[in-house]
Scaffold this motif. Structure first.
Motif, PDB file in Angstrom:
ATOM      1  N   VAL A  82     -22.837  -3.055  -4.693  1.00 26.80           N
ATOM      2  CA  VAL A  82     -21.937  -4.140  -4.451  1.00 26.80           C
ATOM      3  C   VAL A  82     -20.867  -3.777  -3.399  1.00 26.80           C
ATOM      4  N   THR A  83     -20.065  -4.704  -2.778  1.00 28.44           N
ATOM      5  CA  THR A  83     -18.994  -4.390  -2.101  1.00 28.44           C
ATOM      6  C   THR A  83     -17.875  -4.190  -3.064  1.00 28.44           C
ATOM      7  N   ALA A  84     -17.196  -3.140  -2.718  1.00 29.13           N
ATOM      8  CA  ALA A  84     -15.776  -2.948  -3.405  1.00 29.13           C
ATOM      9  C   ALA A  84     -14.617  -2.487  -2.384  1.00 29.13           C
ATOM     10  N   ARG A  85     -13.637  -3.301  -2.770  1.00 29.78           N
ATOM     11  CA  ARG A  85     -12.360  -2.955  -1.992  1.00 29.78           C
ATOM     12  C   ARG A  85     -11.467  -2.110  -2.904  1.00 29.78           C
ATOM     13  N   LYS A  86     -10.897  -1.120  -2.418  1.00 28.98           N
ATOM     14  CA  LYS A  86     -10.021  -0.335  -3.056  1.00 28.98           C
ATOM     15  C   LYS A  86      -8.772   0.096  -2.603  1.00 28.98           C
ATOM     16  N   ARG A  87      -7.634  -0.018  -3.211  1.00 28.03           N
ATOM     17  CA  ARG A  87      -6.486   0.417  -2.724  1.00 28.03           C
ATOM     18  C   ARG A  87      -5.614   0.942  -3.779  1.00 28.03           C
ATOM     19  N   LEU A  88      -4.526   1.417  -3.282  1.00 29.96           N
ATOM     20  CA  LEU A  88      -3.354   2.094  -4.032  1.00 29.96           C
ATOM     21  C   LEU A  88      -2.224   1.402  -3.725  1.00 29.96           C
ATOM     22  N   ASN A  89      -1.524   0.766  -4.561  1.00 28.16           N
ATOM     23  CA  ASN A  89      -0.315  -0.132  -4.196  1.00 28.16           C
ATOM     24  C   ASN A  89       0.844   0.670  -5.195  1.00 28.16           C
ATOM     25  N   GLY A  90       2.087   0.229  -4.595  1.00 23.39           N
ATOM     26  CA  GLY A  90       3.156   0.715  -5.386  1.00 23.39           C
ATOM     27  C   GLY A  90       4.605   0.330  -4.795  1.00 23.39           C
ATOM     28  N   ASP A  91       5.545   0.726  -5.643  1.00 23.71           N
ATOM     29  CA  ASP A  91       6.848   0.260  -5.120  1.00 23.71           C
ATOM     30  C   ASP A  91       7.285   1.296  -4.205  1.00 23.71           C
ATOM     31  N   PRO A  92       7.727   0.578  -3.073  1.00 23.44           N
ATOM     32  CA  PRO A  92       8.261   1.884  -1.800  1.00 23.44           C
ATOM     33  C   PRO A  92       9.525   2.585  -2.447  1.00 23.44           C
ATOM     34  N   GLU A  93      10.145   1.924  -3.170  1.00 20.32           N
ATOM     35  CA  GLU A  93      11.453   2.668  -3.618  1.00 20.32           C
ATOM     36  C   GLU A  93      11.326   3.521  -4.891  1.00 20.32           C
ATOM     37  N   VAL A  94      10.243   3.428  -5.923  1.00 18.58           N
ATOM     38  CA  VAL A  94      10.150   3.978  -6.810  1.00 18.58           C
ATOM     39  C   VAL A  94       8.553   4.807  -7.016  1.00 18.58           C
ATOM     40  N   PRO A  95       8.613   5.977  -6.518  1.00 21.58           N
ATOM     41  CA  PRO A  95       7.330   6.830  -6.238  1.00 21.58           C
ATOM     42  C   PRO A  95       6.497   6.542  -7.343  1.00 21.58           C
ATOM     43  N   GLU A  96       6.791   6.961  -8.398  1.00 16.98           N
ATOM     44  CA  GLU A  96       5.859   6.749  -9.719  1.00 16.98           C
ATOM     45  C   GLU A  96       5.270   5.341 -10.094  1.00 16.98           C
ATOM     46  N   HIS A  97       5.945   4.347  -9.717  1.00 10.16           N
ATOM     47  CA  HIS A  97       5.476   3.112  -9.938  1.00 10.16           C
ATOM     48  C   HIS A  97       4.377   2.350  -8.890  1.00 10.16           C
ATOM     49  N   ARG A  98       3.203   2.721  -9.482  1.00 13.26           N
ATOM     50  CA  ARG A  98       2.014   2.340  -8.347  1.00 13.26           C
ATOM     51  C   ARG A  98       0.787   2.011  -9.296  1.00 13.26           C
TER      52      ARG A  98
ATOM     53  N   LEU B 148       0.743  -1.137  -0.096  1.00 13.39           N
ATOM     54  CA  LEU B 148      -0.001   0.055   0.043  1.00 13.39           C
ATOM     55  C   LEU B 148       0.917   1.221  -0.138  1.00 13.39           C
ATOM     56  N   VAL B 149       0.346   2.358  -0.845  1.00 15.98           N
ATOM     57  CA  VAL B 149       1.284   3.556  -0.898  1.00 15.98           C
ATOM     58  C   VAL B 149       1.160   4.106   0.539  1.00 15.98           C
ATOM     59  N   GLU B 150       2.224   4.650   0.825  1.00 13.37           N
ATOM     60  CA  GLU B 150       2.305   5.139   2.512  1.00 13.37           C
ATOM     61  C   GLU B 150       1.176   6.384   2.572  1.00 13.37           C
ATOM     62  N   GLY B 151       0.556   6.348   3.653  1.00 16.46           N
ATOM     63  CA  GLY B 151      -0.633   7.186   4.083  1.00 16.46           C
ATOM     64  C   GLY B 151      -2.052   6.945   3.314  1.00 16.46           C
ATOM     65  N   THR B 152      -2.102   5.668   2.661  1.00 13.54           N
ATOM     66  CA  THR B 152      -3.336   5.190   2.311  1.00 13.54           C
ATOM     67  C   THR B 152      -3.520   3.718   3.093  1.00 13.54           C
ATOM     68  N   ARG B 153      -4.886   3.473   2.545  1.00 11.41           N
ATOM     69  CA  ARG B 153      -5.423   2.080   3.357  1.00 11.41           C
ATOM     70  C   ARG B 153      -6.319   1.573   2.215  1.00 11.41           C
ATOM     71  N   THR B 154      -6.738   0.199   2.463  1.00 12.50           N
ATOM     72  CA  THR B 154      -7.825  -0.322   1.840  1.00 12.50           C
ATOM     73  C   THR B 154      -9.065   0.026   2.083  1.00 12.50           C
ATOM     74  N   GLU B 155      -9.816   0.585   1.134  1.00 12.93           N
ATOM     75  CA  GLU B 155     -11.163   0.960   1.498  1.00 12.93           C
ATOM     76  C   GLU B 155     -12.100   0.217   0.955  1.00 12.93           C
ATOM     77  N   VAL B 156     -12.921  -0.357   1.985  1.00  7.27           N
ATOM     78  CA  VAL B 156     -14.215  -1.177   1.775  1.00  7.27           C
ATOM     79  C   VAL B 156     -15.398  -0.348   1.653  1.00  7.27           C
ATOM     80  N   VAL B 157     -16.114  -0.360   0.339  1.00  4.70           N
ATOM     81  CA  VAL B 157     -17.526   0.635   0.347  1.00  4.70           C
ATOM     82  C   VAL B 157     -18.475  -0.199  -0.511  1.00  4.70           C
ATOM     83  N   GLN B 158     -19.542   0.267  -0.225  1.00 10.84           N
ATOM     84  CA  GLN B 158     -20.807  -0.227  -0.903  1.00 10.84           C
ATOM     85  C   GLN B 158     -20.968   0.824  -1.900  1.00 10.84           C
ATOM     86  N   GLU B 159     -21.128   0.621  -3.276  1.00  7.77           N
ATOM     87  CA  GLU B 159     -21.376   1.517  -4.351  1.00  7.77           C
ATOM     88  C   GLU B 159     -21.979   0.800  -5.397  1.00  7.77           C
TER      89      GLU B 159
END
Length: 267
Positions: free
Chosen positions: A129-145, A100-111
């Motif tokens: 429906v239930t949606a699980r949303k997240r922003l993942n990335g490479d901790p060493e390369v900020p633009e790789h997400r 997970l990109v620093e400062g973010t978390r997996t969000e579980v929403v109904q939409e």
């Protein structure tokens, strides 16, 4: 002869594509364009904005003006295939270390489910429906997400409620396989999309850069019939990433092949 903004942009684009204007080089100012092409400042501004929206140039203001944007010359190849470590399943060895990109978390929403995702799930567009949303990335390369939105079929959530919350060790795929008592069958479709403003911000995308979009379906059999229990909508920069896979020989294409006997171009 009057020039349109599109014509001016086309000439400047050719100078960039040919290498006459290199990354970091400054483009003619609006005043220079106005004088050279005998156009208004608004037309000159529109021409530069066309190139900016295509991701070819960047405006930094002040003395820097508008310069040719430095674009990546190589893409990270996103290998596809499901693998597993002590955390559970992951898709591709070169992103095993992503988190997970620093400062973010997996969000579980109904939409309401988007229409294109509803098609895969086999439900009506707009169904909540239930949606699980997240922003993942490479901790060493900020633009790789990448953005990953996981849409769960209501029948799966009803049968395995835990996948709509803290799904525990191994995540939702382990819980689904435990419930179905069978392996999940995955399939992916690769496409492209124009990013929304929110997507562009999350992925640090410059203007003009499209999304590489991978839609993955997870299917199990329920009462003998296939059910798409989850659709994973994965988006990343099409400028930084690509997908590569081997082409397999099938049917009559298997070696050795038979000599061709028909002429496609015969009228």
């Amino acid at each position: 002869m009057a020039h349109s903004a599109e014509q001016i942009a086309s000439e400047l684009r050719q100078r960039i594509d040919s290498g006459e204007l290199q990354p970091g080089d400054r483009l003619p100012t609006m005043d220079a364009i106005t004088e050279q092409y005998s156009v208004s400042r608004q037309t000159a501004r529109n021409a530069l904005n066309i190139l900016k929206n295509e991701g070819l140039v960047i405006y930094r203001g002040g003395a820097s003006g508008t310069t040719v944007r430095r674009r990546p010359t190589e893409r990270m190849i996103r290998s596809r295939g499901m693998e597993r470590d002590n955390l559970g399943y992951y898709s591709g060895a070169n992103v095993q270390h992503w988190r997970l990109v620093e400062g973010t978390r997996t969000e579980v929403v109904q939409e309401p489910v988007p229409a294109d995702i509803a098609r895969y799930l086999g439900i009506e567009p707009g169904t909540f429906v239930t949606a699980r949303k997240r922003l993942n990335g490479d901790p060493e390369v900020p633009e790789h997400r990448q953005l990953t939105d996981s849409y769960l079929h209501p029948a799966a959530v009803e049968a395995v409620p835990v996948i709509a919350g803290n799904s525990g060790l191994g995540g939702i795929y382990d819980r689904i396989e435990e419930w179905a008592e069978q392996p999940i069958a995955w399939e992916e479709e690769v496409t492209a999309a124009i990013p929304s403003p929110d997507e562009a911000t999350a992925l640090l995308l410059p203007p003009g850069v499209p999304l590489l979009r991978i839609i993955r379906t997870s299917t199990v059999k329920v009462d003998g019939r296939p059910l798409v229990v989850e659709v994973n909508d994965i988006r990343m920069s099409a400028e930084l990433f690509s997908v590569r896979y081997p082409m397999t020989r099938k049917g009559a294409a298997r070696w050795p092949v038979q000599p061709a006997s028909a002429d496609f171009y015969t009228s």
